[in-house]
Design a protein around this motif. Structure first.
Motif, PDB file in Angstrom:
ATOM      1  N   ASP A 142      19.160  43.867  53.117  1.00 16.87           N
ATOM      2  CA  ASP A 142      19.999  45.003  52.741  1.00 16.87           C
ATOM      3  C   ASP A 142      20.835  45.440  53.937  1.00 16.87           C
ATOM      4  O   ASP A 142      20.498  45.130  55.084  1.00 16.87           O
ATOM      5  CB  ASP A 142      19.130  46.184  52.295  1.00 16.87           C
ATOM      6  CG  ASP A 142      18.381  45.898  51.007  1.00 16.87           C
ATOM      7  OD1 ASP A 142      19.038  45.494  50.042  1.00 16.87           O
ATOM      8  OD2 ASP A 142      17.146  46.077  50.985  1.00 16.87           O
ATOM      9  N   PRO A 143      21.904  46.192  53.706  1.00 16.58           N
ATOM     10  CA  PRO A 143      22.669  46.738  54.833  1.00 16.58           C
ATOM     11  C   PRO A 143      21.794  47.705  55.637  1.00 16.58           C
ATOM     12  O   PRO A 143      21.013  48.468  55.061  1.00 16.58           O
ATOM     13  CB  PRO A 143      23.814  47.499  54.166  1.00 16.58           C
ATOM     14  CG  PRO A 143      23.880  46.993  52.774  1.00 16.58           C
ATOM     15  CD  PRO A 143      22.513  46.522  52.419  1.00 16.58           C
ATOM     16  N   ALA A 144      21.910  47.641  56.945  1.00 14.95           N
ATOM     17  CA  ALA A 144      21.135  48.552  57.798  1.00 14.95           C
ATOM     18  C   ALA A 144      21.791  49.928  57.770  1.00 14.95           C
ATOM     19  O   ALA A 144      23.014  50.051  57.771  1.00 14.95           O
ATOM     20  CB  ALA A 144      21.084  48.015  59.221  1.00 14.95           C
ATOM     21  N   LYS A 145      20.971  50.958  57.714  1.00 12.65           N
ATOM     22  CA  LYS A 145      21.470  52.328  57.746  1.00 12.65           C
ATOM     23  C   LYS A 145      21.466  52.810  59.196  1.00 12.65           C
ATOM     24  O   LYS A 145      20.607  52.403  59.982  1.00 12.65           O
ATOM     25  CB  LYS A 145      20.576  53.241  56.909  1.00 12.65           C
ATOM     26  CG  LYS A 145      20.581  52.887  55.445  1.00 12.65           C
ATOM     27  CD  LYS A 145      19.634  53.768  54.682  1.00 12.65           C
ATOM     28  CE  LYS A 145      19.572  53.338  53.227  1.00 12.65           C
ATOM     29  NZ  LYS A 145      18.519  54.040  52.503  1.00 12.65           N
ATOM     30  N   PRO A 146      22.377  53.693  59.569  1.00  9.74           N
ATOM     31  CA  PRO A 146      22.369  54.210  60.944  1.00  9.74           C
ATOM     32  C   PRO A 146      21.124  55.046  61.201  1.00  9.74           C
ATOM     33  O   PRO A 146      20.564  55.645  60.277  1.00  9.74           O
ATOM     34  CB  PRO A 146      23.633  55.053  61.036  1.00  9.74           C
ATOM     35  CG  PRO A 146      24.071  55.290  59.645  1.00  9.74           C
ATOM     36  CD  PRO A 146      23.478  54.223  58.784  1.00  9.74           C
ATOM     37  N   ARG A 147      20.700  55.052  62.434  1.00 15.77           N
ATOM     38  CA  ARG A 147      19.518  55.835  62.809  1.00 15.77           C
ATOM     39  C   ARG A 147      19.765  57.316  62.616  1.00 15.77           C
ATOM     40  O   ARG A 147      20.830  57.824  62.962  1.00 15.77           O
ATOM     41  CB  ARG A 147      19.196  55.608  64.288  1.00 15.77           C
ATOM     42  CG  ARG A 147      18.137  54.620  64.512  1.00 15.77           C
ATOM     43  CD  ARG A 147      17.687  54.693  65.949  1.00 15.77           C
ATOM     44  NE  ARG A 147      16.470  53.926  66.076  1.00 15.77           N
ATOM     45  CZ  ARG A 147      15.882  53.673  67.200  1.00 15.77           C
ATOM     46  NH1 ARG A 147      16.390  54.133  68.311  1.00 15.77           N
ATOM     47  NH2 ARG A 147      14.794  52.979  67.235  1.00 15.77           N
ATOM     48  N   GLU A 148      18.753  57.992  62.099  1.00 14.98           N
ATOM     49  CA  GLU A 148      18.848  59.437  61.958  1.00 14.98           C
ATOM     50  C   GLU A 148      18.521  60.086  63.288  1.00 14.98           C
ATOM     51  O   GLU A 148      17.651  59.621  64.028  1.00 14.98           O
ATOM     52  CB  GLU A 148      17.870  59.931  60.894  1.00 14.98           C
ATOM     53  CG  GLU A 148      18.214  59.474  59.497  1.00 14.98           C
ATOM     54  CD  GLU A 148      17.214  59.980  58.472  1.00 14.98           C
ATOM     55  OE1 GLU A 148      16.291  60.737  58.844  1.00 14.98           O
ATOM     56  OE2 GLU A 148      17.368  59.611  57.306  1.00 14.98           O
ATOM     57  N   SER A 153      25.861  47.543  47.052  1.00 19.35           N
ATOM     58  CA  SER A 153      26.044  48.355  48.247  1.00 19.35           C
ATOM     59  C   SER A 153      26.806  47.525  49.272  1.00 19.35           C
ATOM     60  O   SER A 153      26.439  46.413  49.591  1.00 19.35           O
ATOM     61  CB  SER A 153      24.699  48.829  48.792  1.00 19.35           C
ATOM     62  OG  SER A 153      23.845  47.736  49.003  1.00 19.35           O
ATOM     63  N   THR A 200      28.605  47.842  58.582  1.00 20.31           N
ATOM     64  CA  THR A 200      28.423  47.204  59.882  1.00 20.31           C
ATOM     65  C   THR A 200      27.849  45.807  59.659  1.00 20.31           C
ATOM     66  O   THR A 200      27.274  45.542  58.608  1.00 20.31           O
ATOM     67  CB  THR A 200      27.442  48.003  60.774  1.00 20.31           C
ATOM     68  OG1 THR A 200      26.143  47.963  60.181  1.00 20.31           O
ATOM     69  CG2 THR A 200      27.888  49.439  60.947  1.00 20.31           C
TER      70      THR A 200
END
Length: 139
Positions: free
Chosen positions: A107-113, A28, A32
């Motif tokens: 891990d890569p951070a996911k954007p906030r939902e 993955s 950012t």
């Protein structure tokens, strides 16, 4: 003896499965320079996290998420680097390493939902009762 070796084969993870799992985690890509760090000890602080990740480049932020009541770590954190290259290097080097006696995963951070704003509490009616939509009438 044969039983013991067969039993050991069942309990030990296969190298094929382990390598597939590792490749899925590693493939993955970063969008950012923000990383999600999980598996932290409850005693890990912001300072310990900064110390562990500072050798990979310029840290913009290293924040351990804490419980509001107890103030202790919830077991995960976010680390932000100045560039994507620094973040990628930190992810490769720190993933599945020990920090404060616990194995951490990076891990890569996911954007906030997006979450809808909370609904205001219902006001009592003229009779003094209010409607609780999940249970029914309550007084």
């Amino acid at each position: 003896m044969a039983f013991a070796s067969a039993f050991r084969r069942i309990l030990t993870p296969s190298s094929i499965l382990q390598s597939q799992f590792t490749s899925i985690r590693q493939n993955s890509t970063l969008a950012t320079p923000k990383l999600f760090v999980s598996g932290l000890s409850r005693l890990t602080t912001d300072e310990k996290l900064k110390e562990a990740f500072s050798s990979f480049g310029q840290l913009v932020e290293a924040k351990v998420v804490t419980d509001r009541v107890s103030g202790r770590s919830k077991g995960f954190a976010f680390v932000t680097f100045a560039t994507l290259e620094e973040a990628e290097q930190a992810r490769k080097e720190m993933n599945a390493k020990f920090l404060d006696g616990w194995v951490i995963f990076v891990d890569p951070a996911k954007p906030r939902e997006h979450r809808p704003p909370p609904q205001p509490e219902s006001q009592p009616s003229e009779t003094g009762f209010r409607v609780n939509k999940t249970i029914g009438w309550c007084g």
